[in-house]
Design a protein around this motif. Structure first.
Motif, PDB file in Angstrom:
ATOM      1  N   LEU A 187      -5.448  11.843  -1.502  1.00  0.00           N
ATOM      2  CA  LEU A 187      -5.618  12.773  -0.376  1.00  0.00           C
ATOM      3  C   LEU A 187      -5.797  11.989   0.915  1.00  0.00           C
ATOM      4  CD1 LEU A 187      -5.926  15.633   0.764  1.00  0.00           C
ATOM      5  CD2 LEU A 187      -8.361  15.511   0.168  1.00  0.00           C
ATOM      6  N   ALA A 188      -6.560  10.899   0.867  1.00  0.00           N
ATOM      7  CA  ALA A 188      -6.732  10.058   2.062  1.00  0.00           C
ATOM      8  C   ALA A 188      -5.384   9.543   2.541  1.00  0.00           C
ATOM      9  CB  ALA A 188      -7.674   8.897   1.757  1.00  0.00           C
ATOM     10  N   ASP A 189      -4.551   9.083   1.607  1.00  0.00           N
ATOM     11  CA  ASP A 189      -3.221   8.587   1.984  1.00  0.00           C
ATOM     12  C   ASP A 189      -2.372   9.699   2.595  1.00  0.00           C
ATOM     13  OD1 ASP A 189      -3.974   6.114   0.982  1.00  0.00           O
ATOM     14  OD2 ASP A 189      -2.892   6.372  -0.926  1.00  0.00           O
ATOM     15  N   ALA A 190      -2.429  10.894   2.003  1.00  0.00           N
ATOM     16  CA  ALA A 190      -1.652  12.029   2.530  1.00  0.00           C
ATOM     17  C   ALA A 190      -2.122  12.406   3.928  1.00  0.00           C
ATOM     18  CB  ALA A 190      -1.757  13.228   1.587  1.00  0.00           C
ATOM     19  N   LEU A 191      -3.431  12.395   4.140  1.00  0.00           N
ATOM     20  CA  LEU A 191      -3.961  12.715   5.466  1.00  0.00           C
ATOM     21  C   LEU A 191      -3.573  11.638   6.475  1.00  0.00           C
ATOM     22  CD1 LEU A 191      -7.484  14.045   4.427  1.00  0.00           C
ATOM     23  CD2 LEU A 191      -5.608  15.389   5.390  1.00  0.00           C
ATOM     24  N   GLN A 192      -3.643  10.398   6.056  1.00  0.00           N
ATOM     25  CA  GLN A 192      -3.268   9.304   6.945  1.00  0.00           C
ATOM     26  C   GLN A 192      -1.779   9.377   7.295  1.00  0.00           C
ATOM     27  OE1 GLN A 192      -4.264   5.406   5.414  1.00  0.00           O
ATOM     28  NE2 GLN A 192      -4.853   4.743   7.467  1.00  0.00           N
ATOM     29  N   ASP A 193      -0.943   9.710   6.304  1.00  0.00           N
ATOM     30  CA  ASP A 193       0.498   9.884   6.564  1.00  0.00           C
ATOM     31  C   ASP A 193       0.751  11.017   7.551  1.00  0.00           C
ATOM     32  OD1 ASP A 193       1.020   7.834   4.790  1.00  0.00           O
ATOM     33  OD2 ASP A 193       1.694   9.154   3.153  1.00  0.00           O
ATOM     34  N   ALA A 194      -0.146  12.012   7.568  1.00  0.00           N
ATOM     35  CA  ALA A 194      -0.003  13.151   8.483  1.00  0.00           C
ATOM     36  C   ALA A 194      -0.563  12.839   9.871  1.00  0.00           C
ATOM     37  CB  ALA A 194      -0.710  14.368   7.897  1.00  0.00           C
ATOM     38  N   GLY A 195      -1.111  11.626  10.039  1.00  0.00           N
ATOM     39  CA  GLY A 195      -1.607  11.241  11.354  1.00  0.00           C
ATOM     40  C   GLY A 195      -3.115  11.201  11.476  1.00  0.00           C
ATOM     41  N   CYS A 196      -3.826  11.501  10.409  1.00  0.00           N
ATOM     42  CA  CYS A 196      -5.288  11.461  10.460  1.00  0.00           C
ATOM     43  C   CYS A 196      -5.745  10.014  10.641  1.00  0.00           C
ATOM     44  CB  CYS A 196      -5.890  12.042   9.181  1.00  0.00           C
ATOM     45  SG  CYS A 196      -7.697  11.916   9.105  1.00  0.00           S
ATOM     46  N   ASP A 197      -6.548   9.805  11.691  1.00  0.00           N
ATOM     47  CA  ASP A 197      -7.091   8.471  11.928  1.00  0.00           C
ATOM     48  C   ASP A 197      -8.614   8.510  11.972  1.00  0.00           C
ATOM     49  OD1 ASP A 197      -7.389   9.868  14.265  1.00  0.00           O
ATOM     50  OD2 ASP A 197      -6.504   8.344  15.560  1.00  0.00           O
ATOM     51  N   ASN A 198      -9.184   9.617  11.509  1.00  0.00           N
ATOM     52  CA  ASN A 198     -10.633   9.771  11.512  1.00  0.00           C
ATOM     53  C   ASN A 198     -11.234   8.962  10.362  1.00  0.00           C
ATOM     54  OD1 ASN A 198     -13.230  11.088  10.599  1.00  0.00           O
ATOM     55  ND2 ASN A 198     -12.926  12.058  12.589  1.00  0.00           N
ATOM     56  N   GLU A 199     -11.992   7.940  10.715  1.00  0.00           N
ATOM     57  CA  GLU A 199     -12.571   7.042   9.705  1.00  0.00           C
ATOM     58  C   GLU A 199     -13.552   7.762   8.785  1.00  0.00           C
ATOM     59  OE1 GLU A 199     -11.672   3.882   8.922  1.00  0.00           O
ATOM     60  OE2 GLU A 199     -10.057   4.255  10.364  1.00  0.00           O
ATOM     61  N   ASP A 200     -14.309   8.736   9.312  1.00  0.00           N
ATOM     62  CA  ASP A 200     -15.253   9.472   8.457  1.00  0.00           C
ATOM     63  C   ASP A 200     -14.514  10.198   7.330  1.00  0.00           C
ATOM     64  OD1 ASP A 200     -17.512   8.673   9.878  1.00  0.00           O
ATOM     65  OD2 ASP A 200     -17.403  10.391  11.243  1.00  0.00           O
ATOM     66  N   ILE A 201     -13.419  10.844   7.670  1.00  0.00           N
ATOM     67  CA  ILE A 201     -12.629  11.570   6.668  1.00  0.00           C
ATOM     68  C   ILE A 201     -12.001  10.598   5.675  1.00  0.00           C
ATOM     69  CG2 ILE A 201     -10.524  12.930   6.328  1.00  0.00           C
ATOM     70  CD1 ILE A 201     -11.209  14.416   8.931  1.00  0.00           C
ATOM     71  N   LEU A 202     -11.329   9.582   6.188  1.00  0.00           N
ATOM     72  CA  LEU A 202     -10.620   8.651   5.314  1.00  0.00           C
ATOM     73  C   LEU A 202     -11.582   7.867   4.424  1.00  0.00           C
ATOM     74  CD1 LEU A 202      -7.931   7.387   7.862  1.00  0.00           C
ATOM     75  CD2 LEU A 202      -7.667   9.137   6.078  1.00  0.00           C
ATOM     76  N   ASN A 203     -12.687   7.409   4.996  1.00  0.00           N
ATOM     77  CA  ASN A 203     -13.674   6.670   4.195  1.00  0.00           C
ATOM     78  C   ASN A 203     -14.305   7.561   3.130  1.00  0.00           C
ATOM     79  OD1 ASN A 203     -13.238   4.282   5.577  1.00  0.00           O
ATOM     80  ND2 ASN A 203     -14.926   4.627   7.005  1.00  0.00           N
ATOM     81  N   HIS A 204     -14.564   8.822   3.476  1.00  0.00           N
ATOM     82  CA  HIS A 204     -15.157   9.732   2.494  1.00  0.00           C
ATOM     83  C   HIS A 204     -14.192   9.936   1.322  1.00  0.00           C
ATOM     84  CE1 HIS A 204     -17.771  12.802   0.887  1.00  0.00           C
ATOM     85  NE2 HIS A 204     -16.695  13.556   0.696  1.00  0.00           N
ATOM     86  N   CYS A 205     -12.927  10.121   1.617  1.00  0.00           N
ATOM     87  CA  CYS A 205     -11.937  10.320   0.554  1.00  0.00           C
ATOM     88  C   CYS A 205     -11.803   9.090  -0.336  1.00  0.00           C
ATOM     89  CB  CYS A 205     -10.572  10.652   1.145  1.00  0.00           C
ATOM     90  SG  CYS A 205     -10.451  12.282   1.890  1.00  0.00           S
ATOM     91  N   ARG A 206     -11.988   7.934   0.245  1.00  0.00           N
ATOM     92  CA  ARG A 206     -11.814   6.692  -0.522  1.00  0.00           C
ATOM     93  C   ARG A 206     -13.124   6.209  -1.154  1.00  0.00           C
ATOM     94  NH1 ARG A 206      -7.825   5.065   4.100  1.00  0.00           N
ATOM     95  NH2 ARG A 206      -5.867   5.616   3.081  1.00  0.00           N
TER      96      ARG A 206
END
Length: 187
Positions: free
Chosen positions: A149-168
């Motif tokens: 999900l983190a990868d999918a969000l990042q591919d969609a342009g998400c650069d929010n570290e809180d979101i990406l770090n939480h997913c990972r």
């Protein structure tokens, strides 16, 4: 949990929180779970009755009381010895309560995130892939795909570290995870 009525009470409480059932069904599930709790508590404090009573409480109308009883139930279940009729010594109870409080805090962080750092979720991050992944995890209660999900969000342009770090992160992740809810438009 020792009884299907207890499991059903938790399921109905979740459905009620998702607006997928009505209050009448919640009350019926609560009454069934309370009956189980009353029946099994005569056997003293051990994990089965604690789980049954926690299920009854979480499906009740008094959510704060239910939350407190769930914490108490998890403490007693953590402390329970092989001799279910023995009383729990005070130092062991205090240590188990401390552990249960830390575990509850971890779960609350997964559900609510950091209340001091609210996250704005951009609608363009809610792609078909992200929504499908989030919906599958939500329904199955299996969160192994959080890094995907983190990868999918990042591919969609998400650069929010809180979101990406939480997913990972290792989690734990549970139904109601703040990121999954944001992707699904629940948050």
């Amino acid at each position: 949990m020792p009884d299907t009525n207890s499991c059903r009470a938790v399921d109905v409480a979740e459905e009620y929180a998702d607006n997928r059932t009505v209050h009448v069904q919640l009350k019926a599930a609560h009454a069934s779970a309370q009956a189980v709790c009353r029946r099994v508590t005569t056997a003293n404090n051990y994990p089965g009755p604690c789980a049954a009573c926690a299920a009854a409480e979480v499906s009740g109308a008094d959510f704060q009381h239910g939350f407190d009883r769930c914490i108490y139930g998890s403490v007693v279940a953590t402390c329970a010895s092989t001799d279910h009729r023995s009383r729990i010594p005070a130092p062991e109870f205090a240590a188990a309560r401390s552990l249960a409080n830390r575990q509850q805090a971890t779960l609350l962080r997964d559900i609510f995130g950091n209340p001091f750092r609210p996250v704005a979720f951009a609608p363009e991050w809610r792609t078909g892939t992200a929504v499908i992944l989030a919906a599958q995890m939500y329904e199955s209660r299996t969160f192994d795909a959080m890094p995907i999900l983190a990868d999918a969000l990042q591919d969609a342009g998400c650069d929010n570290e809180d979101i990406l770090n939480h997913c990972r992160s290792l989690g734990p992740h549970v139904r109601g995870c703040w990121v999954v809810d944001l992707v699904l438009g629940k948050g």
